[in-house]
Structures are given as C-alpha cells and as structure tokens.
Design an enzyme around this catalytic site. Structure first.
Site, PDB file in Angstrom:
ATOM      1  N   SER A  82      13.791  71.428  65.081  1.00 39.33           N
ATOM      2  CA  SER A  82      14.656  70.918  64.026  1.00 39.33           C
ATOM      3  C   SER A  82      14.247  71.503  62.674  1.00 39.33           C
ATOM      4  CB  SER A  82      14.613  69.390  64.029  1.00 39.33           C
ATOM      5  OG  SER A  82      15.654  68.854  63.258  1.00 39.33           O
ATOM      6  N   GLU A 132      20.755  76.187  67.824  1.00 33.94           N
ATOM      7  CA  GLU A 132      21.178  74.835  68.214  1.00 33.94           C
ATOM      8  C   GLU A 132      21.330  74.021  66.944  1.00 33.94           C
ATOM      9  OE1 GLU A 132      19.236  71.687  68.078  1.00 33.94           O
ATOM     10  OE2 GLU A 132      17.850  72.744  66.759  1.00 33.94           O
ATOM     11  N   HIS A 171      18.247  69.310  70.441  1.00 30.87           N
ATOM     12  CA  HIS A 171      18.180  67.862  70.244  1.00 30.87           C
ATOM     13  C   HIS A 171      18.745  67.066  71.414  1.00 30.87           C
ATOM     14  CE1 HIS A 171      17.685  69.258  66.078  1.00 30.87           C
ATOM     15  NE2 HIS A 171      17.246  68.057  65.776  1.00 30.87           N
TER      16      HIS A 171
END
Length: 317
Positions: free
Chosen positions: A122, A220, A285
C-alpha cells in the site's frame, strides 16, 4: 556507489532466521493498539524477537492520520535499517505518509549498512521504490502485520510467514480469477506496487529518472473509482514511467469499481504499449493476498488457462 536510477536490485538481503530481532515501524499511518499487540504476538509465534520502534506507538502532534512526526518516522526506518542487530523490518500498516519521509532518509548512511528484508505494501510502495532506486536493495510487497489483511486472513498470513522465513519456497503466483488481457510472455525485473502511490511519487524521484527498461510492472489499488485509476495511469504514462517495461501484472482492486471496468480500462490505456498484460494475480489489498518480491527477475505468462507470475534468483545471502 549508490544505485540511483537502476531498476534491478543489486544487493542481496540478509536471511531472517528464528531467534532474530525484527523491527516494527510505522512509516505512514498509526496502528490501533490492539492490532499492534496482535502483530507483536504474531512475530513472537514465528520465533522472532519483536523490536517495537517509537513510530509504531507515536502520535503526530497535529495530523491524526500520521504515526508520529516525519522526523520520528524517518529515523525509525533509517535506524532500523542501519542497526546490525535488526534482521528485518516490518512496516506495520499503510494509510498515508511514507512519501513525506523519503527526503529525510540518508542514502549514504543506509547504503553503508547490509541490506535487509523490508515487508509492507500500500503506502509503503513509496519506500519500496526508494530502496530499489537509491540503494539497489530488494524488498517484499506484502500485506502488513498490524492489519486485518494478515491478522484475520489465514492464507495471507501463511504467505507472509513464508516470505519472512523461507523466501525461496514460493516462486509462482496466480489466482483462480487470473486472466490474460493482452497475451504473451515477458521477462524482467519486478517493480511497482500500489498504483496511486506510484502516481503520487513519480515527480519526487529527482534526476536521473529511474530506468524501467526490462521491467515487469505490478499494479494494484484500493477504494478507487475507475476514473481515478484512469487518471493515475495517465500520470504515469505521461511521465514515461512505463517506457521500456516488458509486461504488466495487475493485482486485486479491492473496494474499487467493478473489476471488469478496470480490466477494460487497463486494456484500452495500457494495451497500446504492446506488452503482455495479466489481471487479478492475487497481490494487493484483496483476500489471501500474495507476498511478492520486488527488485528481482521474474517471468510473466499471459498464455493458456493459468496466467501467472514467477520469480528467479536469490533475495538473501
């Protein structure tokens, strides 16, 4: 000499072994106290010794979305990296804030220390890119130990444990929903991570710009709508971030627009690059998130009934 601008990681990391001390740091947002406590117990269950650094429990004096001041968070990362008694670094959660500490890190001091594994994803994408570009160090794009992505997900937790203690055991990643959006096969160095972070940091790398020729890009994201994903892709394309890439692997798009929309967008916007493109390879995620190394050689296969990604070589010594 520093590795600024290089795509490939040029340094092997020290191998993590049972009994080693590992640092828990928070380069971005704070972790709830109960999740941090659970992460500490998880690390202990792997026969590792947790070293909870100040940022993991710090509170920013003004911004509650940051775990401590920029100086505290940067010092934790640098000191843990340079500490010879620390075998690995766990970034306990993402959120936002990693980009704010990059200019506070001392690449000369960190380059003088042996490379070590760093785990996170992230917002930690910004740090992964910095480590590879400035230090030539590989790292691991993994779910983070103070989040439900690990604490409440048996498969993701098992994958992270393998990445930590037996990094050579898994060399192939796919998922039941993997799909070849542009067929072909590509080889290259694995780079990338969270799309919005890559777009946010594209102007923060200075010169020379990183050379991505011969790289496979991993992308992503989380809680993003299709139009925003489009904007991030346009930012990277206009900045030349995709120049020279040999393939593109898409991970999960958890809590984003319907994945069919996102795949259609990526095929439209990235398809003209003429490189293999695979969707839904299970990192990011989403549930059962894979732990994937960055800065090492890999192969992307966008063919047949089971598109997949593999990596080769060693991350440790």
């Amino acid at each position: 000499m520093l590795a600024e601008g290089r795509a490939v990681a040029t340094r092997a990391a020290v191998r993590v072994r049972r009994g080693d001390r590992v640092a828990l740091v928070a380069p971005a947002g704070p972790a709830p106290a109960d999740q941090l406590a659970a992460a500490v117990e998880l690390v202990r269950s792997w026969d590792l010794v947790p070293d909870v650094r100040p940022s993991a429990t710090a509170v920013h004096p003004r911004a509650s979305y940051l775990s401590g001041s920029d100086a505290v968070r940067a010092a934790d990362v640098q000191e843990a990296w340079c500490d010879p008694d620390v075998a690995a670094i766990f970034c306990i959660r993402g959120g936002y804030g990693t980009v704010r500490i990059l200019d506070l890190l001392d690449p000369e001091a960190m380059a003088a220390a042996p490379a070590k594994p760093l785990f996170g994803s992230s917002d930690i994408t910004a740090l992964h890119e910095w480590l590879r570009e400035r230090l030539g160090a590989p790292s691991w794009f993994t779910p983070m130990i103070s989040t439900s992505a690990v604490l409440a997900d048996d498969l993701a937790r098992a994958g992270l444990r393998t990445a930590v203690l037996d990094p050579g055991a898994v060399r192939r990643w796919t998922s039941d929903s993997a799909v070849a959006l542009v067929p072909g096969r590509a080889e290259g160095v694995l780079i990338g991570g969270n799309l919005s972070l890559l777009a946010a940091t594209v102007g923060a790398r200075g010169r020379p710009a990183p050379d991505h020729h011969g790289c496979i890009a991993l992308l992503e994201d989380y809680t993003e709508q299709t139009y925003r994903i489009d904007g991030y892709l346009q930012t990277l394309l206009r900045a030349g971030w995709f120049e020279g890439v040999t393939g593109i692997a898409l991970g999960s798009w958890a809590a984003c627009s319907p994945v069919e929309e996102i795949h259609a967008l990526c095929a439209e916007v990235l398809g003209p690059l003429g490189v293999p493109l695979v969707g839904e390879l299970g990192f990011g995620h989403g549930p059962a998130a894979h732990s994937i190394p960055l800065g090492v050689g890999g192969t992307l296969v966008a063919e047949g009934a089971a598109p997949h990604l593999t990596w080769s070589g060693r991350l440790d010594r």
